[in-house]
Motif scaffolding. Sequence first.
Motif, PDB file in Angstrom:
ATOM      1  N   UNK A 154       0.806  -1.224   0.000  1.00  0.00           N
ATOM      2  CA  UNK A 154       0.000   0.000   0.000  1.00  0.00           C
ATOM      3  C   UNK A 154       0.836   1.269   0.000  1.00  0.00           C
ATOM      4  N   UNK A 155       2.020   1.222  -0.595  1.00  0.00           N
ATOM      5  CA  UNK A 155       2.892   2.406  -0.586  1.00  0.00           C
ATOM      6  C   UNK A 155       3.096   2.970  -1.993  1.00  0.00           C
ATOM      7  N   UNK A 156       2.138   2.737  -2.877  1.00  0.00           N
ATOM      8  CA  UNK A 156       2.278   3.265  -4.243  1.00  0.00           C
ATOM      9  C   UNK A 156       2.139   4.777  -4.255  1.00  0.00           C
ATOM     10  N   UNK A 157       2.651   5.378  -5.304  1.00  0.00           N
ATOM     11  CA  UNK A 157       2.542   6.825  -5.476  1.00  0.00           C
ATOM     12  C   UNK A 157       2.886   7.189  -6.894  1.00  0.00           C
TER      13      UNK A 157
ATOM     14  N   UNK B  88      -1.369   1.178 -12.415  1.00  0.00           N
ATOM     15  CA  UNK B  88      -2.708   1.778 -12.412  1.00  0.00           C
ATOM     16  C   UNK B  88      -3.513   1.245 -11.219  1.00  0.00           C
ATOM     17  N   UNK B  89      -4.467   2.048 -10.806  1.00  0.00           N
ATOM     18  CA  UNK B  89      -5.512   1.546  -9.924  1.00  0.00           C
ATOM     19  C   UNK B  89      -5.194   1.521  -8.442  1.00  0.00           C
ATOM     20  N   UNK B  90      -4.070   2.116  -8.043  1.00  0.00           N
ATOM     21  CA  UNK B  90      -3.752   2.151  -6.618  1.00  0.00           C
ATOM     22  C   UNK B  90      -3.443   3.590  -6.215  1.00  0.00           C
ATOM     23  N   UNK B  91      -3.224   3.804  -4.916  1.00  0.00           N
ATOM     24  CA  UNK B  91      -3.051   5.164  -4.403  1.00  0.00           C
ATOM     25  C   UNK B  91      -2.002   5.925  -5.209  1.00  0.00           C
ATOM     26  N   UNK B  92      -2.368   7.113  -5.648  1.00  0.00           N
ATOM     27  CA  UNK B  92      -1.428   7.970  -6.366  1.00  0.00           C
ATOM     28  C   UNK B  92      -1.259   7.599  -7.823  1.00  0.00           C
TER      29      UNK B  92
END
Length: 643
Positions: free
Chosen positions: A61-64, A121-125
């Motif tokens: 959960x650390x995407x950006x 694509x499709x995750x936080x940030x």
Amino acid sequence: MTSPVLPSHGRARPLGLAQVSLTGGFWGSRQAVNATATLAHCESWMERLGWLANFDRVADGTTGPDRPGWSFSDSEVYKLLEALAWESARSGDPEAEAAIKRLTARVARAQDPDGYLNTCFGHAGQPPRYSDLEMGHELYNTGHLLQAAVARLRTRGEDDLVRVARRAADHVCRVFGPDGPAGICGHPEIEVGLAEFGRALAEERYVEQARLFLDRRGHGTLRDIPLGRAYFQDDVPVREAPVWRGHAVRALYLAAAAVDVAVERGDDELLRAVERQWERSVARRTYLTGGMGSRHQDEGFGEDWELPPDRAYCETCAGVASIMVSWRLHLATGDVRYTDLIERTLYNVMATSPSADGRAFFYANPLHQRVPGRPAGPDEVSPRAEAGVRAAWFDVSCCPTNVARTLASLHGYLATTDDEGLQIHQYAPCEIRAELPGGRPAAVDVETAYPASGAVRVRIVADAPAPWTLALRVPAWAAGATLTDSGRTRPVEPGLARVRRAFRAGDEIVLHLPVEPRFTWPDPRIDAVRGCVAVERGPEVLCVESRDLPDPGGFDSLVVDPRSVPQAVPDGALVRGRTLPLAEPSWPYPAGPADPAEGGEWFDVLLRPYHEWARRGPSGMRIFLPVSPEHRAVPLEGSVPGE
Ligand SMILES: [Zn+2]
């Protein structure tokens, strides 16, 4: 059975990878380097550049917005997984198996609960899922995941990678099924992945989804882009297109999928469409090397006859993709013109790309390098595809993993069977343990130094009381080939040379292919090389490197005498040539012909295999050599021996 491509029917059947093994030689040594160096090289670069950590970031959960790599970097991980799966099955190398487990675990953690799997694509940030079908490569990435899963399914059976792939494929079918949005991916690949995944699992619905994607394409389904919709083959439906156009790798992956769907559906109209596209594209849009793609701007095919040697793109991946299409067409039709082109592409594109140590690669494969490239360091990421030297890695690094997966499964492309017997298409030292219908063995050992020598010795290793047919491909260039069986030698024509009888263990059939160097002329409509000749030796295209000239400064004014017969030497061939004594012009367009008919000492020009070029360091290089002005009236059909 284990094979990258397993159509449910066709005129020729592929052999399982376990039924063939390369035992050395030109390709065996390259396959070994791929196993011991290239696979680990690819993994280490993907780790180093954060392409693998992209999966961890999704899981954690650390995407950006600062994600490293292009939107298609996930596909490199999947192509490596495919290569590792073939390699693990081939050699039983525990390190390949460990790498599969290691990579699969990281990929699996990144899969969303609904099966969607993508690190861009499709995750936080990040942009929303499927918000850029034109250039986002989401479905393209999934297609490569499915091909990796096929390799795993066919070599080990269901495992974590297969389960991840199944959830991802099901997600694609749910979102883009008949009731979903009429979307397609800008880069074809999901189609060929779904078709093979469906075959491997015997689940028709995946093939059906591939068909749906194929039929949606060509109707302006994607948004237009400055390069035009031909770039991603969304300009004309695949069954109506007369020729390949646009981005070469896209066009060819799409064609491969079209053959798969045509075969599974018994859609002869679609199959015939791809055959027509192959015919015209090979006749007018393909380089002597088998390379495809004349334009750098869109990595694409040019118009008919637009085949500039110096600006040739000929991406390594397009070579891999061309082999994919030709292999599928061969399996469907049994026609050896397809395996002829595969041979040309193998020796002159596939073999050219990787360095001897398997840790550097050509991306573009031009036929003429005017200025030696700049040496590339082992820790350098090449920003450009057109470097003139093999690079350790690229900013866009599609080619190394494509080379890796092809070399790891190369033994699957050597031979086929049909109801009559065994056909050998590519000559390499190998052991073939095929089985014909009814469980009859067709087991042979092949010994050869091909392509350095044209003698191919096929030894039968199992008695067969009932007759079967051994068929050996005689390449189109091999006029004058002979076959020796039971002490009798007879001429054989290009095509398949057949021997049918009840074989005994120890029987030997020897094919003699004439691999003496020969001149080859281009069609005069290929303007860029009009007035030039090339030299080939067996399946290898030869080239001159500027470093081998007595005066490398004369490289641009080198001309040759095509009336002389190229002389075979261990390195390649010698032809008569001279460098024209040309003055430095202030304006290079005089009122009359500028090339002097005399002057310049004649000398023996050394040509070496194109696949060897730049291995001794950066160099100028050319395949097509201008004919000396006084010899330009030579007939186009062949050389006139002697002086
Ligand atoms: Zn590539």
